[in-house]
Design a protein around this motif. Structure first.
Motif, mmCIF file in Angstrom:
data_model
loop_
_atom_site.group_PDB
_atom_site.id
_atom_site.type_symbol
_atom_site.label_atom_id
_atom_site.label_comp_id
_atom_site.label_asym_id
_atom_site.label_seq_id
_atom_site.Cartn_x
_atom_site.Cartn_y
_atom_site.Cartn_z
ATOM 1 N N GLN A 98 0.836 -1.209 0.000
ATOM 2 C CA GLN A 98 0.000 0.000 0.000
ATOM 3 C C GLN A 98 0.863 1.249 0.000
ATOM 4 N N GLN A 99 1.942 1.229 0.782
ATOM 5 C CA GLN A 99 2.848 2.375 0.801
ATOM 6 C C GLN A 99 3.474 2.598 -0.568
ATOM 7 N N LEU A 100 3.890 1.519 -1.222
ATOM 8 C CA LEU A 100 4.487 1.648 -2.557
ATOM 9 C C LEU A 100 3.490 2.232 -3.548
ATOM 10 N N ALA A 101 2.245 1.765 -3.494
ATOM 11 C CA ALA A 101 1.221 2.296 -4.403
ATOM 12 C C ALA A 101 1.046 3.796 -4.175
ATOM 13 N N ASN A 102 0.975 4.204 -2.928
ATOM 14 C CA ASN A 102 0.827 5.631 -2.633
ATOM 15 C C ASN A 102 2.033 6.431 -3.128
ATOM 16 N N ASP A 103 3.241 5.921 -2.883
ATOM 17 C CA ASP A 103 4.455 6.631 -3.305
ATOM 18 C C ASP A 103 4.538 6.757 -4.825
ATOM 19 N N LEU A 104 4.193 5.681 -5.522
ATOM 20 C CA LEU A 104 4.243 5.722 -6.985
ATOM 21 C C LEU A 104 3.220 6.708 -7.537
ATOM 22 N N LEU A 105 2.063 6.785 -6.910
ATOM 23 C CA LEU A 105 1.057 7.754 -7.358
ATOM 24 C C LEU A 105 1.477 9.181 -7.040
ATOM 25 N N ASP A 106 2.233 9.377 -5.963
ATOM 26 C CA ASP A 106 2.797 10.708 -5.713
ATOM 27 C C ASP A 106 3.687 11.123 -6.874
ATOM 28 N N ASP A 107 4.543 10.194 -7.310
ATOM 29 C CA ASP A 107 5.440 10.477 -8.439
ATOM 30 C C ASP A 107 4.644 10.702 -9.718
ATOM 31 N N THR A 110 3.110 14.136 -9.897
ATOM 32 C CA THR A 110 4.070 15.157 -10.315
ATOM 33 C C THR A 110 4.235 15.156 -11.825
ATOM 34 N N ALA A 111 4.356 13.943 -12.404
ATOM 35 C CA ALA A 111 4.538 13.836 -13.855
ATOM 36 C C ALA A 111 3.309 14.300 -14.624
ATOM 37 N N GLY A 112 2.117 14.067 -14.044
ATOM 38 C CA GLY A 112 0.893 14.419 -14.756
ATOM 39 C C GLY A 112 0.283 15.737 -14.349
ATOM 40 N N ARG A 113 1.059 16.541 -13.638
ATOM 41 C CA ARG A 113 0.551 17.846 -13.208
ATOM 42 C C ARG A 113 0.204 18.708 -14.429
ATOM 43 N N ASP A 114 -0.763 19.558 -14.300
ATOM 44 C CA ASP A 114 -1.216 20.450 -15.379
ATOM 45 C C ASP A 114 -1.845 19.678 -16.532
ATOM 46 N N GLY A 115 -2.326 18.454 -16.248
ATOM 47 C CA GLY A 115 -3.064 17.704 -17.260
ATOM 48 C C GLY A 115 -2.219 17.013 -18.303
ATOM 49 N N ALA A 116 -0.896 16.960 -18.121
ATOM 50 C CA ALA A 116 -0.045 16.291 -19.103
ATOM 51 C C ALA A 116 -0.306 14.787 -19.067
ATOM 52 N N PRO A 117 -0.461 14.120 -20.241
ATOM 53 C CA PRO A 117 -0.654 12.671 -20.257
ATOM 54 C C PRO A 117 0.571 11.944 -19.693
ATOM 55 N N VAL A 118 0.316 10.839 -19.015
ATOM 56 C CA VAL A 118 1.396 10.001 -18.493
ATOM 57 C C VAL A 118 1.134 8.562 -18.927
ATOM 58 N N ASP A 119 2.208 7.780 -18.992
ATOM 59 C CA ASP A 119 2.072 6.368 -19.343
ATOM 60 C C ASP A 119 1.857 5.583 -18.057
ATOM 61 N N LEU A 120 0.671 5.038 -17.898
ATOM 62 C CA LEU A 120 0.328 4.351 -16.666
ATOM 63 C C LEU A 120 1.098 3.043 -16.494
#
Length: 440
Positions: A145-154, A157-167
């Motif tokens: 659960q901690q890893l999932a939360n940490d990865l979503l934090d990252d 950051t990558a998807g801030r301002d609506g930029a697409p990210v590769d899930l």
């Protein structure tokens, strides 16, 4: 002595590739499923056609079934195994098998548990089960659960301002590979390297891959094996709290696992521990975005997330097919199966068999019998990591959609080209507003 690489490729894949292409041109449906990308992208109508031809039909190399009843019976039967017995095969087939020996150790080569029958399989499974226990798996939940939360934090950051990210690269792949790396005592800094090795090696599960793919796969497997051998020595000198450190030490009346047996087991755990779970999470994301009514149901009834994972496993199975060899003459569904015959079980088709699943082509997270799928196989080869995959799937999907309930797919997801494994190697998404602030 190991045969030269080109000879190994020809024996393992080149001949099969030629036969598959010839049968596909003649219209054989199973051959077309393995050679035509368009059918692999959406194979389910073809599975229905295979099933309509009878409980067992003939493919280019093997008898084939998309029947849930037949596949389940074969996978559970003591009359079927996974080892090809050369003495049961014609002379030409024996020579081909001899020519394929050597080279890199793959997850489908002995001594992998996927490739051995009892009593060898029984011993390996017993030893691994001593450390890969339900309690040990459940103990991983807080860290997962901690890893999932940490990865979503990252990812936030990558998807801030609506930029697409590769899930896939940013989340679906990193969660399971980090978990399995920690299980194997692998430094977190190595996870990108393990992803690369795993992706390179995944095609070895397929039949009829090209020479270039084969060379890249052998290079990845050789590098992984070399690193693993050094890793075993480190763990013997300085064992950690990880499960692989325990496995290096465990033994029975026959002694500890050999270096080759440890390598086969560790590489299988790596492949089964993240390759299939990447697909489970990726497939789940795509299906839930494409079925917003089902996502709304989960948002209203979060206790259904576990069942939703079972429905993803049924509806879009990460492993589409497996095979067994008849160890003796037997009968299945009223059909005689001669000794030595190979039977391909189309798991993706069995999991949409209308005899078992009502309205099987509908994605329904409330489906009462979703767990009756065969996505983890059955019988003695039932996936050892099923509990881990289920936990990763539930935590991975629930955490993602609870944080990003308005996540959308930004462009067409890209399916992997593999035949046995079904999943995506790229899912561009727009995250939308988080439902709570990301961690600082």
């Amino acid at each position: 002595m190991a045969a030269p690489q080109t000879v190994r490729w020809a024996a393992r894949h080149g001949i099969a590739r030629t036969v598959l292409n010839r049968h596909a041109r003649r219209g054989n449906l199973d051959a077309r499923l393995m050679t035509e990308r368009a059918l692999r992208e959406d194979p389910f109508a073809s599975y229905d056609e295979v099933r309509a031809r009878g409980p067992i039909s003939r493919g280019p190399f093997a008898l084939t079934s998309a029947s849930h009843e037949v596949c389940g019976a074969i996978l559970r039967s003591d009359s079927f195994g996974v080892e090809l017995r050369p003495q049961q095969l014609p002379g030409l087939a024996r020579r081909v098998i001899a020519a394929s020996r050597g080279g890199a150790l793959t997850p489908v080569d002995p001594p992998s548990m996927l490739a051995v029958d009892p009593p060898t399989h029984t011993r390996y499974r017993r030893l691994v089960s001593k450390v890969f226990t339900p309690r040990a798996i459940e103990a991983l939940r807080p860290r997962m659960q901690q890893l999932a939360n940490d990865l979503l934090d990252d990812l936030d950051t990558a998807g801030r301002d609506g930029a697409p990210v590769d899930l896939v690269q940013g989340y679906a792949a990193l969660l399971p590979v980090t978990v399995i790396a920690e299980i194997l005592g692998v430094p977190t800094a190595m996870r990108d390297q393990f992803l690369s090795w795993g992706n390179g090696a995944a095609v070895t599960l397929d039949i009829g891959i090209g020479l270039g793919e084969f060379r890249r796969a052998e290079a990845a497997l050789t590098a992984m094996r070399s690193w693993m051998n050094d890793h075993f020595q480190r763990l013997r000198r300085d064992p950690g709290d990880d499960l692989l450190s325990q496995l290096v030490q465990v033994e029975d009346a026959e002694g500890p696992l050999t270096e080759l047996e440890l390598a086969g087991t560790a590489m299988l755990l790596l492949g089964a521990g993240f390759e299939t779970t990447v697909n489970l999470i990726g497939n789940g994301v795509v299906q839930l975005v494409r079925h917003p009514d089902q996502l709304r149901t989960l948002q209203e009834q979060p206790d259904l997330w576990g069942n939703a994972v079972e429905e993803v496993l049924r509806y879009d199975s990460p492993v589409q097919r497996t095979a067994r060899v008849a160890m003796s003459e037997t009968e299945i569904a009223g059909q005689r199966i001669p000794q030595g015959a190979l039977v391909a079980c189309l798991l993706g088709g069995a999991n949409r068999d209308p005899a078992v699943f009502a309205d099987p082509h509908s994605f329904d997270v409330t489906r009462a019998n979703a767990r009756d799928h065969l996505a983890f196989s059955a019988g003695i080869h039932f996936c050892l990591g099923a509990a881990l995959a289920r936990m990763e799937g539930q935590i991975g999907l629930q955490t993602l959609f609870e944080r990003y309930p308005h996540l959308t797919i930004a462009a067409d997801p890209h399916r992997r080209g593999t035949r046995v494994l079904r999943g995506y190697d790229r899912i561009p998404v727009t995250l939308g507003a988080a439902s709570f602030p990301a961690a600082a």
